[in-house]
Design a protein around this motif. Structure first.
Motif, short mmCIF file in Angstrom:
data_model
loop_
_atom_site.label_atom_id
_atom_site.label_comp_id
_atom_site.label_asym_id
_atom_site.label_seq_id
_atom_site.Cartn_x
_atom_site.Cartn_y
_atom_site.Cartn_z
N ALA A 8 4.65 -9.95 -5.55
CA ALA A 8 5.21 -9.62 -4.24
C ALA A 8 5.14 -8.13 -3.94
O ALA A 8 5.21 -7.72 -2.79
CB ALA A 8 6.66 -10.10 -4.16
N ALA A 9 5.03 -7.30 -4.96
CA ALA A 9 4.87 -5.84 -4.79
C ALA A 9 3.69 -5.40 -5.63
O ALA A 9 3.42 -5.96 -6.69
CB ALA A 9 6.14 -5.11 -5.20
N ASN A 10 2.98 -4.38 -5.13
CA ASN A 10 1.76 -3.93 -5.81
C ASN A 10 1.61 -2.43 -5.66
O ASN A 10 1.80 -1.88 -4.57
CB ASN A 10 0.55 -4.65 -5.22
N GLY A 11 1.27 -1.76 -6.77
CA GLY A 11 1.12 -0.31 -6.74
C GLY A 11 0.01 0.16 -5.83
O GLY A 11 0.13 1.20 -5.18
N PHE A 12 -1.07 -0.59 -5.76
CA PHE A 12 -2.17 -0.20 -4.88
C PHE A 12 -1.74 -0.20 -3.42
O PHE A 12 -2.06 0.73 -2.66
CB PHE A 12 -3.35 -1.16 -5.06
N GLY A 13 -1.00 -1.23 -3.00
CA GLY A 13 -0.54 -1.30 -1.62
C GLY A 13 0.41 -0.16 -1.28
O GLY A 13 0.33 0.43 -0.19
N ILE A 14 1.31 0.17 -2.21
CA ILE A 14 2.25 1.26 -1.98
C ILE A 14 1.51 2.58 -1.83
O ILE A 14 1.79 3.38 -0.93
CB ILE A 14 3.28 1.33 -3.12
N PHE A 15 0.55 2.84 -2.73
CA PHE A 15 -0.22 4.08 -2.66
C PHE A 15 -1.06 4.13 -1.40
O PHE A 15 -1.17 5.19 -0.76
CB PHE A 15 -1.11 4.19 -3.90
N LEU A 16 -1.66 3.02 -1.01
CA LEU A 16 -2.48 2.97 0.20
C LEU A 16 -1.66 3.33 1.43
O LEU A 16 -2.07 4.17 2.24
CB LEU A 16 -3.10 1.58 0.35
N MET A 17 -0.48 2.71 1.57
CA MET A 17 0.35 2.98 2.73
C MET A 17 0.92 4.40 2.69
O MET A 17 1.04 5.06 3.72
CB MET A 17 1.48 1.96 2.81
N ARG A 18 1.25 4.87 1.50
CA ARG A 18 1.77 6.23 1.38
C ARG A 18 0.73 7.25 1.85
O ARG A 18 1.04 8.19 2.60
CB ARG A 18 2.16 6.50 -0.07
N GLN A 19 -0.51 7.07 1.44
CA GLN A 19 -1.57 7.99 1.83
C GLN A 19 -1.83 7.95 3.34
O GLN A 19 -2.06 8.97 3.97
CB GLN A 19 -2.85 7.67 1.07
N TYR A 20 -1.79 6.75 3.91
CA TYR A 20 -2.05 6.65 5.34
C TYR A 20 -0.90 7.22 6.16
O TYR A 20 -1.11 7.90 7.17
CB TYR A 20 -2.31 5.19 5.75
N PHE A 21 0.33 6.94 5.75
CA PHE A 21 1.48 7.52 6.44
C PHE A 21 1.45 9.04 6.40
O PHE A 21 1.82 9.71 7.36
CB PHE A 21 2.78 7.01 5.82
N ALA A 22 1.01 9.60 5.27
CA ALA A 22 0.95 11.06 5.13
C ALA A 22 -0.08 11.68 6.06
O ALA A 22 0.01 12.87 6.37
CB ALA A 22 0.64 11.43 3.68
N SER A 23 -1.06 10.91 6.51
CA SER A 23 -2.09 11.43 7.41
C SER A 23 -1.67 11.41 8.87
O SER A 23 -2.37 11.98 9.71
CB SER A 23 -3.38 10.62 7.24
#
Length: 279
Positions: free
Chosen positions: A151-166
């Protein structure tokens, strides 16, 4: 001298163009060879799936494979599990990614590093504790045993974190001045602007769950919970000698994710290309 230098430039220009043309042709040939190598097995599978025992072209293999493999039930189960996991991963990844991108708290980098560390840990190493927890919660042999472990995944968290930071923080500051809270900013501003990342996460998660054989094999034994990959595995054991029927089953199992990828490939490329803009 000026006229001579100009003449030299003119005479050297065709050679540059020739060199560039040769490089382009070489690149094209390499890409063409690579495409043939990649597509050749797929072409063999498709050709074999339409071949009858008499070496004639027929669609009967697909009809027989669909009914014998009970793919209607398998498609329904795989779709339910894949959509459930994808929905939960989008929620958890968006919330955690936004917190890591915008909120400042002690140990933020350590948390991000810990999340990235989970990417190198294969799920197979965690199967025993996960199985024990699911059994303790009486979730074995249920849809929840196929959904909750991922239900949770490190790749998804990192992906969204990077996009939000942009995304420019000025948009959030303007919304905050209008009285919006963090959740409203996330739902009404950040997520609509993060559509490429969301589509990328959706495709990666859905396709990964659709192709997953390990969880259904370990956490379920009931025939009514059989997914596409489990049905395909059992189909292969049952009809190993009939390659035409087996290849037809492989094509049937591949068509949904292929269509999904073709629909979202533009957003997928844009989402992947936008995740490394800011640290």
């Amino acid at each position: 001298m000026k006229q001579r230098s100009l003449e030299i430039d003119k005479t050297s220009l065709p050679f540059s163009l020739v060199n560039i043309s040769r490089i382009n042709v070489l690149i094209l040939l390499v890409l063409l060879i690579g495409a043939i190598v990649v597509l050749f097995p797929l072409l063999v599978v498709i050709k074999t799936s339409f071949t009858s025992p008499k070496d004639s072209f027929t669609f009967a293999n697909y009809q027989a494979a669909w009914h014998r493999g009970n793919f209607l039930l398998a498609f329904a189960n795989s779709t339910l599990v894949a959509l459930g996991v994808t929905a939960l991963q989008i929620v958890t990844s968006a919330l955690a990614g936004y917190a890591l991108a915008r909120l400042k708290f002690k140990g933020q980098q350590a948390v991000l590093l810990l999340i990235l560390t989970t990417l190198v840990i294969p799920f197979q190493l965690l199967v025993i504790p996960v199985f024990v927890i699911l059994k303790w919660a009486h979730l074995i042999n249920s849809y929840w045993s196929l959904i909750l472990p991922t239900a949770a995944n490190g790749f998804g968290i990192f992906l969204m974190r990077q996009y939000f930071a942009s995304i420019p923080i000025e948009l959030e500051e303007a919304a905050a001045l209008d009285g919006a809270n963090r959740l409203q900013i996330l739902m009404r501003i950040m997520l609509p602007l993060s559509r490429p990342a969301l589509v990328t996460l959706f495709l990666f998660t859905f396709i990964g769950e659709w192709n997953d054989l390990f969880k259904p094999l370990v956490f379920t034994t009931r025939p009514e919970l059989r997914t596409v990959q489990l049905a395909l595995s059992e189909f292969q054991e049952q009809f190993t000698s009939d390659w035409s029927l087996l290849m037809a089953a492989v094509v049937i199992a591949t068509i949904p994710v292929l269509i999904l990828f073709l629909i979202g490939q533009k957003q997928l490329i844009q989402g992947i290309g936008s995740t490394g803009i800011k640290n």
